[in-house]
Design an enzyme around this catalytic site. Structure first.
Site, mmCIF file in Angstrom:
data_model
loop_
_atom_site.group_PDB
_atom_site.id
_atom_site.type_symbol
_atom_site.label_atom_id
_atom_site.label_comp_id
_atom_site.label_asym_id
_atom_site.label_seq_id
_atom_site.Cartn_x
_atom_site.Cartn_y
_atom_site.Cartn_z
ATOM 1 N N CYS A 2 39.738 29.920 33.747
ATOM 2 C CA CYS A 2 40.705 30.853 33.227
ATOM 3 C C CYS A 2 41.862 31.112 34.213
ATOM 4 C CB CYS A 2 39.994 32.152 32.902
ATOM 5 S SG CYS A 2 40.908 33.254 31.860
ATOM 6 N N LYS A 595 41.043 37.706 29.513
ATOM 7 C CA LYS A 595 42.236 38.483 29.184
ATOM 8 C C LYS A 595 43.240 37.644 28.413
ATOM 9 C CE LYS A 595 45.050 42.044 29.496
ATOM 10 N NZ LYS A 595 44.779 43.263 28.716
#
Length: 600
Positions: A2, A595
């Site tokens: 990520c 996120k």
């Protein structure tokens, strides 16, 4: 996924990489690792779990000024040390970190790498092994890198080390965010600017299908044909203090408290010197030329889109459809003759939304992005952008970006209404100012929210949110917040749908949070509460001042009914926060969540 960082210069790379990864923790991850160029070759450190565990195994005595790092959120292969990045080729000459998804990795393995023994379950290892195979044919590293990328289908942001060329980092990007940061006798690589604000605020934006050769003195950008591209750096509009918690125990609580300031900032940004709402004339004309608006979004942004539909249809009298991006991309409805698309994304990098934007761009339709990150992929590829001006949002669970989205959507709706000659009936900027004041009051009532969380949610297995009209949409967002950070099975339902099946889930003691902010449906939602109480539910009623009744659990300060969603969500955010604390959950970094969802 990520997050990626890279550093090349004269300072100790290890600490810069680790601090950079810590700044990317907000994106979500399940493992982390770094690789550094050392005296005797590339050294790799990686661990499942938090970066704090990674720190424990990094040898402080290894001298290095070049390295790459990665936080992983599993897509191919379970979360494990073996599957964590960086990955190395069999000879260990090449070491690589990668964000994205290689869609044809199994085909590449079959056609080019049949004789290779793979260590991990990841698609990423295919890239680094393919790189070694290409070099073995006699190609230079740069040629092999271009060839490797040309054989890959999918999304990638890549950082690559070559043990035989220790003074450079090779970088590539396609459909996954990546920046190169510019320093004085050093350069950096990052998935976003926040990761490297500790060392620079100057960044070069990379475009899809570009490769970059980074040394401490130079940054050379090329396309896949080998042609050099010149591009000037930009200054990140962030300050290192923007991404610190300060005196707050969690980013989420800080960001909840920042919402009044965000709303006031939005008012200031979107009004002229006379205090009137003012948007780009081109945006206004493009919407007025359309015959239907299509809002495309995911998660919290989708919930904002549902409220935005109400704003636009009620204020501007224009038809609106709201669609989940991941469904729209392969199940596109019949479009009208002149559609206008609005994409809502906090990060501006949401892969599912981008996939739809690519489709609608190819069809020639105009598009607007509402995002917290101007310059993001969605912002660049859409025709127009409306920034949220919310500042960095670090907690995985969105709070201030959601209310900022609602505020910007209300301003957009009011602007279109004015252009069409529709009478709004109230001063929107004034009413938004009152919303900000109400938010201040609500943020000062944390003890009451904590008590409600303890009473209704501390030990429950599940929870239901009910509402009618726009309160239903706010309930969906409240349920998402609760399930994200407390892991309670929480669902939002339209009050009128209870008797059509959902009420079967109600049992003795089931908490039901009911929203009552809309006068025209107040009696209806009260009737729904009686229905669930009759089946043993434990009701928590949150009402608007003027609509409250005896027994309500919490009364919101009065604001204009159309803008009630902006204040009604604040108690739901705080209740979710305190429920997570009571259940000893990781508020800012909930399990399994990222996120910025940059893969489809």
């Amino acid at each position: 996924m990520c997050g990626i960082v890279g550093f090349i210069g004269e300072q100790d790379a290890k600490e810069i990489l680790l601090k950079g990864l810590e700044k990317l923790e907000y994106r979500g991850y399940d493992s982390a690792g770094i690789a550094v160029q050392a005296e005797n070759g590339v050294v790799v450190y990686k661990e499942k779990g938090r970066i704090a565990k990674l720190r424990e195994i990094v040898d402080e005595n290894v001298a290095t000024s070049v390295g790459i790092g990665h936080t992983r959120w599993a897509t191919h292969g379970v979360p494990s040390k073996v599957n964590a990045h960086p990955h190395q080729s069999t000879s260990k000459r090449f070491t690589l970190v990668h964000n994205g998804v290689i869609e044809n990795y199994e085909l590449v393995k079959k056609e080019y790498l049949q004789d290779v023994t793979f260590v991990s379950e990841t698609d990423t290892e295919v890239i680094v092994q393919l790189m070694e195979q290409q070099v073995s044919t006699g190609l230079s590293v740069e040629e092999a890198f271009r060839n490797t990328l040309s054989l890959l289908h999918g999304s990638y942001a890549i950082g690559l080390l070559d043990a035989e060329n220790p003074n450079m980092i090779y970088v590539a990007k396609n459909k996954s965010p990546l920046l190169v940061g510019v320093g004085d006798n050093f350069n950096v690589v990052a998935s976003d600017a926040m990761a490297m604000l500790q060392v620079t605020d100057q960044f070069i934006e990379l475009m899809d299908k570009e490769i970059v050769i980074v040394t401490k003195e130079s940054i050379t950008i090329k396309n896949l044909q080998g042609e050099t591209i010149e591009r000037a750096p930009f200054t990140a509009e962030l300050d290192a203090s923007d991404i610190e918690k300060g005196t707050y125990p969690h980013f989420m609580l800080k960001e909840i408290d920042e919402q009044p300031l965000v709303i006031r900032n939005i008012i200031q940004k979107y009004q002229d010197e006379n205090g009137e709402i003012e948007l780009d004339q081109d945006i206004r004309n493009a919407i007025l030329d359309s015959d239907r608006i299509y809002i495309i979004a995911c998660g919290t942004s989708y919930h904002a889109g549902l409220v935005g539909k109400q704003f636009i249809e009620k204020f501007a009298k224009m038809p609106v459809e709201v669609h989940v991006a991941s469904e729209f991309s392969y199940n596109m409805p019949l479009l009208t003759e002149r559609p206008f698309f609005i994409y809502i994304s906090q990060s501006g990098e949401t892969a599912d939304s981008r996939a739809v934007l690519v489709q609608t761009n190819e069809m020639g339709h105009k598009a607007l992005t509402i995002t917290n990150v101007p310059g993001s992929t969605l912002s660049r590829e859409a025709d127009y952008t409306l920034p949220l001006y919310a500042g960095p949002e670090i907690a995985v669970a969105s709070t201030k970006a959601y209310t900022a989205q609602l505020a910007v959507l209300s301003i957009l709706a009011a602007d279109i209404a004015k252009a069409k000659g529709e009478v709004l009936g109230f001063d929107l900027t004034h009413e938004l100012g009152l919303v900000a004041n109400a938010m201040v009051q609500l943020c000062d009532q944390k003890e009451e929210m904590d008590a409600l969380a303890k009473q209704f949610l501390a030990t429950t297995r599940n929870c239901f949110f009910i509402g009618r009209s726009v309160d239903f949409y706010v309930g969906l967002e409240g349920a998402l917040k609760l399930k994200e950070i407390s892991y309670i099975q929480a669902e939002g339902f339209a009050g009128g749908e209870l008797k059509h099946g959902t009420i079967a889930l109600i049992e003795n003691g089931t908490p039901v949070i009911a929203l009552a902010t809309q006068e025209h449906v107040n009696l209806g939602i009260r009737g729904n509460v009686k229905e669930v109480v009759a089946r043993g539910a434990n009701p928590c009623i949150i009402s608007m001042k003027g609509l409250e009744m005896e027994g309500d659990s919490f009364v919101l300060p009065a604001v204009h009914e159309a803008l009630a969603p902006l204040v009604a969500v604040i108690p739901l955010q705080l209740i979710s926060y305190y429920a997570a604390l009571h259940r000893e959950c990781d508020v800012d970094k909930p399990r399994n969540l990222a996120k910025s969802v940059t893969v489809e």
